[in-house]
Design a protein around this motif. Structure first.
Motif, PDB file in Angstrom:
ATOM      1  N   ALA A  55     -30.566  30.256  32.883  1.00  0.00           N
ATOM      2  CA  ALA A  55     -29.210  30.779  32.623  1.00  0.00           C
ATOM      3  C   ALA A  55     -29.257  31.880  31.577  1.00  0.00           C
ATOM      4  CB  ALA A  55     -28.276  29.657  32.188  1.00  0.00           C
ATOM      5  N   LYS A  56     -30.151  31.734  30.615  1.00  0.00           N
ATOM      6  CA  LYS A  56     -30.316  32.761  29.575  1.00  0.00           C
ATOM      7  C   LYS A  56     -30.776  34.083  30.207  1.00  0.00           C
ATOM      8  CE  LYS A  56     -32.681  33.172  25.137  1.00  0.00           C
ATOM      9  NZ  LYS A  56     -33.607  32.478  24.233  1.00  0.00           N
ATOM     10  N   HIS A  57     -31.695  33.995  31.161  1.00  0.00           N
ATOM     11  CA  HIS A  57     -32.157  35.203  31.856  1.00  0.00           C
ATOM     12  C   HIS A  57     -31.034  35.827  32.676  1.00  0.00           C
ATOM     13  CE1 HIS A  57     -36.356  35.026  30.747  1.00  0.00           C
ATOM     14  NE2 HIS A  57     -36.396  33.741  31.081  1.00  0.00           N
ATOM     15  N   LEU A  58     -30.226  34.986  33.325  1.00  0.00           N
ATOM     16  CA  LEU A  58     -29.082  35.504  34.085  1.00  0.00           C
ATOM     17  C   LEU A  58     -28.092  36.214  33.171  1.00  0.00           C
ATOM     18  CD1 LEU A  58     -28.266  32.566  36.531  1.00  0.00           C
ATOM     19  CD2 LEU A  58     -29.188  34.795  37.135  1.00  0.00           C
ATOM     20  N   LEU A  75     -15.662  38.125  29.503  1.00  0.00           N
ATOM     21  CA  LEU A  75     -16.530  36.955  29.597  1.00  0.00           C
ATOM     22  C   LEU A  75     -15.712  35.689  29.817  1.00  0.00           C
ATOM     23  CD1 LEU A  75     -18.992  37.734  26.655  1.00  0.00           C
ATOM     24  CD2 LEU A  75     -19.059  38.539  29.037  1.00  0.00           C
ATOM     25  N   THR A  76     -15.547  35.307  31.058  1.00  0.00           N
ATOM     26  CA  THR A  76     -14.903  34.050  31.384  1.00  0.00           C
ATOM     27  C   THR A  76     -15.899  32.900  31.226  1.00  0.00           C
ATOM     28  OG1 THR A  76     -13.378  35.113  32.910  1.00  0.00           O
ATOM     29  CG2 THR A  76     -13.713  32.761  33.210  1.00  0.00           C
ATOM     30  N   CYS A  77     -17.148  33.147  31.526  1.00  0.00           N
ATOM     31  CA  CYS A  77     -18.200  32.124  31.483  1.00  0.00           C
ATOM     32  C   CYS A  77     -18.499  31.691  30.045  1.00  0.00           C
ATOM     33  CB  CYS A  77     -19.468  32.673  32.129  1.00  0.00           C
ATOM     34  SG  CYS A  77     -20.874  31.550  32.063  1.00  0.00           S
ATOM     35  N   TRP A  78     -18.364  30.395  29.771  1.00  0.00           N
ATOM     36  CA  TRP A  78     -18.615  29.874  28.424  1.00  0.00           C
ATOM     37  C   TRP A  78     -20.076  30.096  28.027  1.00  0.00           C
ATOM     38  CZ3 TRP A  78     -22.361  26.380  27.346  1.00  0.00           C
ATOM     39  CH2 TRP A  78     -22.870  25.620  28.415  1.00  0.00           C
ATOM     40  N   TYR A  79     -20.987  30.014  28.984  1.00  0.00           N
ATOM     41  CA  TYR A  79     -22.397  30.167  28.630  1.00  0.00           C
ATOM     42  C   TYR A  79     -22.695  31.603  28.196  1.00  0.00           C
ATOM     43  CZ  TYR A  79     -27.361  30.070  28.393  1.00  0.00           C
ATOM     44  OH  TYR A  79     -28.637  30.183  27.917  1.00  0.00           O
ATOM     45  N   ILE A  80     -22.122  32.574  28.879  1.00  0.00           N
ATOM     46  CA  ILE A  80     -22.356  33.972  28.499  1.00  0.00           C
ATOM     47  C   ILE A  80     -21.678  34.263  27.164  1.00  0.00           C
ATOM     48  CG2 ILE A  80     -22.112  36.390  29.171  1.00  0.00           C
ATOM     49  CD1 ILE A  80     -22.397  35.490  32.074  1.00  0.00           C
ATOM     50  N   GLN A  81     -20.523  33.663  26.906  1.00  0.00           N
ATOM     51  CA  GLN A  81     -19.892  33.783  25.585  1.00  0.00           C
ATOM     52  C   GLN A  81     -20.846  33.268  24.508  1.00  0.00           C
ATOM     53  OE1 GLN A  81     -16.172  31.658  25.781  1.00  0.00           O
ATOM     54  NE2 GLN A  81     -15.349  32.990  27.364  1.00  0.00           N
ATOM     55  N   LYS A  82     -21.449  32.108  24.757  1.00  0.00           N
ATOM     56  CA  LYS A  82     -22.409  31.513  23.820  1.00  0.00           C
ATOM     57  C   LYS A  82     -23.627  32.426  23.643  1.00  0.00           C
ATOM     58  CE  LYS A  82     -25.486  27.581  23.445  1.00  0.00           C
ATOM     59  NZ  LYS A  82     -26.526  27.093  24.292  1.00  0.00           N
ATOM     60  N   VAL A  84     -23.808  35.668  23.934  1.00  0.00           N
ATOM     61  CA  VAL A  84     -23.446  36.833  23.115  1.00  0.00           C
ATOM     62  C   VAL A  84     -23.339  36.438  21.639  1.00  0.00           C
ATOM     63  CG1 VAL A  84     -21.638  38.538  22.643  1.00  0.00           C
ATOM     64  CG2 VAL A  84     -22.366  38.125  24.994  1.00  0.00           C
ATOM     65  N   LYS A  85     -22.781  35.262  21.353  1.00  0.00           N
ATOM     66  CA  LYS A  85     -22.705  34.800  19.960  1.00  0.00           C
ATOM     67  C   LYS A  85     -24.096  34.623  19.357  1.00  0.00           C
ATOM     68  CE  LYS A  85     -18.222  32.583  20.208  1.00  0.00           C
ATOM     69  NZ  LYS A  85     -17.466  31.349  20.306  1.00  0.00           N
ATOM     70  N   GLU A  86     -25.035  34.155  20.168  1.00  0.00           N
ATOM     71  CA  GLU A  86     -26.401  33.948  19.694  1.00  0.00           C
ATOM     72  C   GLU A  86     -27.219  35.237  19.689  1.00  0.00           C
ATOM     73  OE1 GLU A  86     -27.862  30.871  22.290  1.00  0.00           O
ATOM     74  OE2 GLU A  86     -26.719  29.308  21.252  1.00  0.00           O
ATOM     75  N   ASN A  87     -26.769  36.233  20.438  1.00  0.00           N
ATOM     76  CA  ASN A  87     -27.460  37.521  20.552  1.00  0.00           C
ATOM     77  C   ASN A  87     -26.440  38.646  20.403  1.00  0.00           C
ATOM     78  OD1 ASN A  87     -30.278  36.591  21.709  1.00  0.00           O
ATOM     79  ND2 ASN A  87     -28.720  35.466  22.831  1.00  0.00           N
ATOM     80  N   PRO A  88     -25.867  38.801  19.199  1.00  0.00           N
ATOM     81  CA  PRO A  88     -24.770  39.759  19.009  1.00  0.00           C
ATOM     82  C   PRO A  88     -25.253  41.209  18.912  1.00  0.00           C
ATOM     83  CG  PRO A  88     -25.270  38.696  16.943  1.00  0.00           C
ATOM     84  CD  PRO A  88     -26.159  38.049  17.983  1.00  0.00           C
ATOM     85  N   LEU A  89     -25.914  41.668  19.959  1.00  0.00           N
ATOM     86  CA  LEU A  89     -26.428  43.032  19.960  1.00  0.00           C
ATOM     87  C   LEU A  89     -25.275  44.028  20.069  1.00  0.00           C
ATOM     88  CD1 LEU A  89     -29.446  42.517  22.373  1.00  0.00           C
ATOM     89  CD2 LEU A  89     -29.456  42.510  19.878  1.00  0.00           C
ATOM     90  N   PRO A  90     -25.330  45.101  19.301  1.00  0.00           N
ATOM     91  CA  PRO A  90     -24.227  46.080  19.317  1.00  0.00           C
ATOM     92  C   PRO A  90     -23.918  46.605  20.720  1.00  0.00           C
ATOM     93  CG  PRO A  90     -25.782  46.600  17.565  1.00  0.00           C
ATOM     94  CD  PRO A  90     -26.385  45.484  18.367  1.00  0.00           C
ATOM     95  N   GLN A  91     -24.948  46.817  21.533  1.00  0.00           N
ATOM     96  CA  GLN A  91     -24.707  47.353  22.879  1.00  0.00           C
ATOM     97  C   GLN A  91     -23.942  46.363  23.757  1.00  0.00           C
ATOM     98  OE1 GLN A  91     -27.767  46.721  21.572  1.00  0.00           O
ATOM     99  NE2 GLN A  91     -29.252  46.148  23.147  1.00  0.00           N
ATOM    100  N   TYR A  92     -24.023  45.055  23.454  1.00  0.00           N
ATOM    101  CA  TYR A  92     -23.214  44.075  24.171  1.00  0.00           C
ATOM    102  C   TYR A  92     -21.804  44.024  23.582  1.00  0.00           C
ATOM    103  CZ  TYR A  92     -27.678  42.136  25.952  1.00  0.00           C
ATOM    104  OH  TYR A  92     -28.890  41.947  26.545  1.00  0.00           O
TER     105      TYR A  92
END
Length: 98
Positions: A55-58, A75-82, A84-92
């Motif tokens: 899921a992380k790769h997706l 971001l409707t998906c809770w996993y993708i929200q998570k 981004v919180k764990e990988n708060p890259l500026p480009q995201y």
């Protein structure tokens, strides 16, 4: 080119980690909700493949696609929200829609 990216056709990105002949697959569902806005809706990984970081790769592939194509993402998906919180890259972060 040389970049590996998910197939973004038919509303899903697929990653198939299973052996040939097996029909289970990891899926990231999305929908374009505006001309340049994509809603990343849901990730699902078959039970047999959970805990392997699929899921992380997706999530990464989808967000990298948003960046490469200069889109905005909701971001409707809770996993993708998570993710981004764990990988708060500026480009995201600069491409997120409320």
């Amino acid at each position: 080119m040389g970049h590996s990216r998910p197939s973004m056709s038919l509303g899903s990105a697929y990653l198939s980690p299973q052996p040939p002949g097996c029909h289970d697959r990891a899926v990231l569902l999305y929908e374009y909700v505006g001309k340049r806005i994509v809603d990343l809706q849901h990730t699902e990984v078959p039970d047999a493949y959970r805990g392997r970081g699929i899921a992380k790769h997706l999530a990464k592939a989808a967000l990298d696609f948003v960046v490469e194509e200069d889109l905005k993402a909701h971001l409707t998906c809770w996993y993708i929200q998570k993710y981004v919180k764990e990988n708060p890259l500026p480009q995201y972060l600069e491409r997120l829609q409320p």
